[in-house]
Design an enzyme around this catalytic site. Structure first.
Site, mmCIF file in Angstrom:
data_model
loop_
_atom_site.group_PDB
_atom_site.id
_atom_site.type_symbol
_atom_site.label_atom_id
_atom_site.label_comp_id
_atom_site.label_asym_id
_atom_site.label_seq_id
_atom_site.Cartn_x
_atom_site.Cartn_y
_atom_site.Cartn_z
ATOM 1 N N SER A 28 0.865 -1.241 0.073
ATOM 2 C CA SER A 28 -0.107 0.033 0.107
ATOM 3 C C SER A 28 0.822 1.360 0.039
ATOM 4 O O SER A 28 2.118 1.065 0.494
ATOM 5 C CB SER A 28 -0.923 -0.043 1.319
ATOM 6 O OG SER A 28 -1.157 1.283 1.396
ATOM 7 N N TYR A 56 -2.116 -1.349 10.767
ATOM 8 C CA TYR A 56 -2.391 -1.992 9.344
ATOM 9 C C TYR A 56 -1.317 -1.528 8.469
ATOM 10 O O TYR A 56 -0.841 -2.377 7.899
ATOM 11 C CB TYR A 56 -3.680 -1.269 8.714
ATOM 12 C CG TYR A 56 -3.867 -1.354 7.465
ATOM 13 C CD1 TYR A 56 -3.952 -2.663 6.814
ATOM 14 C CD2 TYR A 56 -3.747 -0.239 6.398
ATOM 15 C CE1 TYR A 56 -3.938 -2.945 5.567
ATOM 16 C CE2 TYR A 56 -3.704 -0.661 5.180
ATOM 17 C CZ TYR A 56 -3.886 -1.898 4.482
ATOM 18 O OH TYR A 56 -3.892 -2.120 3.346
ATOM 19 N N LYS A 106 1.821 -3.836 6.319
ATOM 20 C CA LYS A 106 2.396 -3.845 4.993
ATOM 21 C C LYS A 106 3.858 -3.636 5.032
ATOM 22 O O LYS A 106 4.566 -4.381 4.168
ATOM 23 C CB LYS A 106 1.747 -2.701 4.295
ATOM 24 C CG LYS A 106 0.355 -2.943 4.015
ATOM 25 C CD LYS A 106 -0.297 -4.111 3.102
ATOM 26 C CE LYS A 106 -1.714 -4.553 3.338
ATOM 27 N NZ LYS A 106 -1.728 -5.948 2.707
HETATM 28 P P1 NAD Z 1 -10.922 -7.039 0.707
HETATM 29 O O1 NAD Z 1 -11.210 -7.594 2.362
HETATM 30 O O2 NAD Z 1 -12.128 -7.052 -0.127
HETATM 31 O O3 NAD Z 1 -10.313 -8.612 0.380
HETATM 32 C C1 NAD Z 1 -9.232 -9.398 1.190
HETATM 33 C C2 NAD Z 1 -9.707 -10.895 1.241
HETATM 34 O O4 NAD Z 1 -9.007 -11.756 2.190
HETATM 35 C C3 NAD Z 1 -11.076 -10.981 1.819
HETATM 36 O O5 NAD Z 1 -11.872 -12.138 0.765
HETATM 37 C C4 NAD Z 1 -11.067 -11.915 3.054
HETATM 38 O O6 NAD Z 1 -12.032 -12.661 3.247
HETATM 39 C C5 NAD Z 1 -9.740 -12.533 2.993
HETATM 40 N N1 NAD Z 1 -8.988 -12.927 3.990
HETATM 41 C C6 NAD Z 1 -8.637 -11.859 5.047
HETATM 42 N N2 NAD Z 1 -7.996 -12.556 6.148
HETATM 43 C C7 NAD Z 1 -7.713 -13.903 5.608
HETATM 44 C C8 NAD Z 1 -7.030 -15.047 6.033
HETATM 45 N N3 NAD Z 1 -6.509 -14.842 7.274
HETATM 46 N N4 NAD Z 1 -7.273 -16.171 5.398
HETATM 47 C C9 NAD Z 1 -7.837 -16.157 4.155
HETATM 48 N N5 NAD Z 1 -8.354 -15.232 3.535
HETATM 49 C C10 NAD Z 1 -8.177 -14.074 4.426
HETATM 50 O O7 NAD Z 1 -10.064 -6.301 0.453
HETATM 51 P P2 NAD Z 1 -9.271 -5.602 -0.579
HETATM 52 O O8 NAD Z 1 -9.555 -4.367 -0.655
HETATM 53 O O9 NAD Z 1 -9.506 -6.456 -1.992
HETATM 54 O O10 NAD Z 1 -7.489 -5.499 -0.559
HETATM 55 C C11 NAD Z 1 -7.004 -6.837 -1.079
HETATM 56 C C12 NAD Z 1 -5.453 -6.499 -0.174
HETATM 57 O O11 NAD Z 1 -5.016 -5.414 -0.741
HETATM 58 C C13 NAD Z 1 -5.504 -6.400 1.105
HETATM 59 O O12 NAD Z 1 -4.293 -7.155 1.578
HETATM 60 C C14 NAD Z 1 -5.412 -4.991 1.484
HETATM 61 O O13 NAD Z 1 -4.635 -4.816 2.648
HETATM 62 C C15 NAD Z 1 -4.775 -4.344 0.063
HETATM 63 N N6 NAD Z 1 -4.803 -3.069 -0.154
HETATM 64 C C16 NAD Z 1 -6.125 -2.408 -0.137
HETATM 65 C C17 NAD Z 1 -6.351 -1.291 -0.616
HETATM 66 C C18 NAD Z 1 -7.730 -0.666 -0.772
HETATM 67 O O14 NAD Z 1 -8.020 0.311 -0.452
HETATM 68 N N7 NAD Z 1 -8.786 -1.716 -0.810
HETATM 69 C C19 NAD Z 1 -5.233 -0.364 -0.626
HETATM 70 C C20 NAD Z 1 -3.773 -0.789 -0.394
HETATM 71 C C21 NAD Z 1 -3.775 -2.004 -0.054
#
Ligand code: NAD
Ligand code: UDP
Length: 336
Positions: free
Chosen positions: A124, A148, A152
């Site tokens: 991120s 959080y 990362k």
């Molecule tokens: P999201 O919550 O929609 O998707 C994450 C998925 O991981 C979910 O389906 C959840 O059920 C699954 N999950 C969580 N913990 C788990 C575990 N222990 N075992 C198995 N599955 C697990 O989030 P997203 O927005 O799709 O983000 C995806 C990744 O990108 C994350 O790592 C997030 O930190 C990173 N990210 C997201 C953003 C944003 O703004 N959406 C920005 C920067 C980074």
């Protein structure tokens, strides 16, 4: 080629599965559905007309992962699984460290044991902290304001150590800026539980009448209209960046970080007005107090991803708002 996608039922993961299937990859999803529902994967199959394999498995379950690796022999992993709510992470830091960091370490151990050493990791822009803008990949990272964000940063460093110890790994750290929007089919999109923390899902729920009004966090920043500036990126552009990163890690070894953003900053009010244009009606909002921990402005220098991955963001904020609204109106109660 088979790609194992952790968190593949989530917001960014599901859009990435669509792109992987469309490009001809076999896809194996590992998700514990903590923040998603299995029905999302049916929709991914509906969009692409292709099948994927999925496992209801936690990434902290080493035995479960070992079986999945043995059964599917993936060529590479895209690692999305993790918890992502900044505010919640300050209240429940151990939950975040346990899920995100322990989970990642368990996953990397399972990868090493299966001799699968190619990974794209969801990082991120938050790792840049207080650096000057635009952010560039060679800046010193880690001055972050939330547990959080620290997960990362730490996971990036763990992968750095893994690569330093064994140069046969191939690691791509994708530092996402602010993903918004949805697939243009309206079948998948961002579907948070409860009251959204992020700007775009909040706006779309106000527009559809499920929330009364948006509070804009701060109107007195030193920006063009006093509201915070972010680099918003269409989730389909972001998903496509994963395809480029996967292609690269399949062919090489090494460790690289890439900014995945548009390289342009938009204010909160820019987004509000772009959304109003799409819905054709004014959005109910008030300017409120600043949110603790928010930086006034940041955006990407995305030239490294442009040059080295051959990836460029295509969609503008009008398209991001259009697709968000299409998803919201087609799924007023989310995906069940
Ligand atoms: P999201 O919550 O929609 O998707 C994450 C998925 O991981 C979910 O389906 C959840 O059920 C699954 N999950 C969580 N913990 C788990 C575990 N222990 N075992 C198995 N599955 C697990 O989030 P997203 O927005 O799709 O983000 C995806 C990744 O990108 C994350 O790592 C997030 O930190 C990173 N990210 C997201 C953003 C944003 O703004 N959406 C920005 C920067 C980074
Ligand atoms: N924001 C806002 N009201 C909200 C949610 C967010 O004004 O209800 C602002 C927030 O202050 C930030 C921008 O919108 O400037 C994007 O916030 P978000 O939480 O979506 O992403 P962040 O950049 O914080 O990761």
């Amino acid at each position: 080629m088979t790609i194992l996608v952790t968190g593949g039922a989530g917001y960014i993961g599901s859009h990435t599965c669509v792109e992987l299937l469309n490009a001809g990859y076999e896809v194996v999803v590992v998700d514990n559905y903590y923040n998603s529902v299995p029905a999302v994967l049916d929709r991914v199959e509906q969009i692409t007309g292709k099948k994927l394999k999925s496992y209801d498995c936690d990434i902290r379950d080493r035995e479960g992962l070992d079986k999945i690796f043995a059964e599917n022999k993936p060529d590479a992993v895209i690692h999305f699984a993790g918890l992502k709510a900044v505010g919640e992470s300050a209240k429940l830091p151990l939950l975040y460290y346990e899920n995100n960091i322990s989970g990642s370490v368990t996953l990397f151990e399972a990868m090493e044991a299966a001799n699968c050493k190619k990974i794209v990791f969801s990082s991120s822009a938050t790792v840049y902290g207080n650096n000057p803008i635009p952010y560039k990949e060679d800046m010193i990272t880690g001055d972050v304001s939330s547990p959080y964000g620290r997960t990362k940063h730490f996971i990036e460093k763990i992968l750095g150590d893994v690569y330093a110890a064994d140069n046969s790994w191939s690691v791509s750290l994708l530092r996402y800026f602010n993903p918004i929007g949805a697939h243009e089919s309206g079948l998948i999109g961002e579907d948070p539980n409860g009251i959204p923390n992020n700007l775009m899902p909040y706006i779309s729920r106000v527009a559809i009448g499920k929330l009364e009004k948006l509070t804009v966090f701060g109107g007195d920043y030193e920006t063009k209209d006093g509201t915070c500036i972010r680099d918003y990126i269409h989730v389909v552009d972001l998903a496509k960046a994963h395809l480029c990163a996967v292609k690269k890690i399949l062919d090489t070894t090494g460790l690289e970080a890439y900014n995945i953003g548009n390289g342009k900053g938009y204010s909160v009010l820019d987004i509000v007005h772009a959304f109003e244009k799409v819905t054709g009606k004014p959005l109910n909002y008030v300017i409120g107090a600043r949110r603790e921990g928010d930086l006034p402005a940041f955006y990407a220098d995305a030239t490294k991803a442009n040059k080295e991955l051959g990836w460029t963001a295509k969609y503008d904020i009008d398209k991001m708002c259009e697709d968000t609204w299409n998803f919201q109106t087609k799924n007023p109660d989310g995906i069940k």
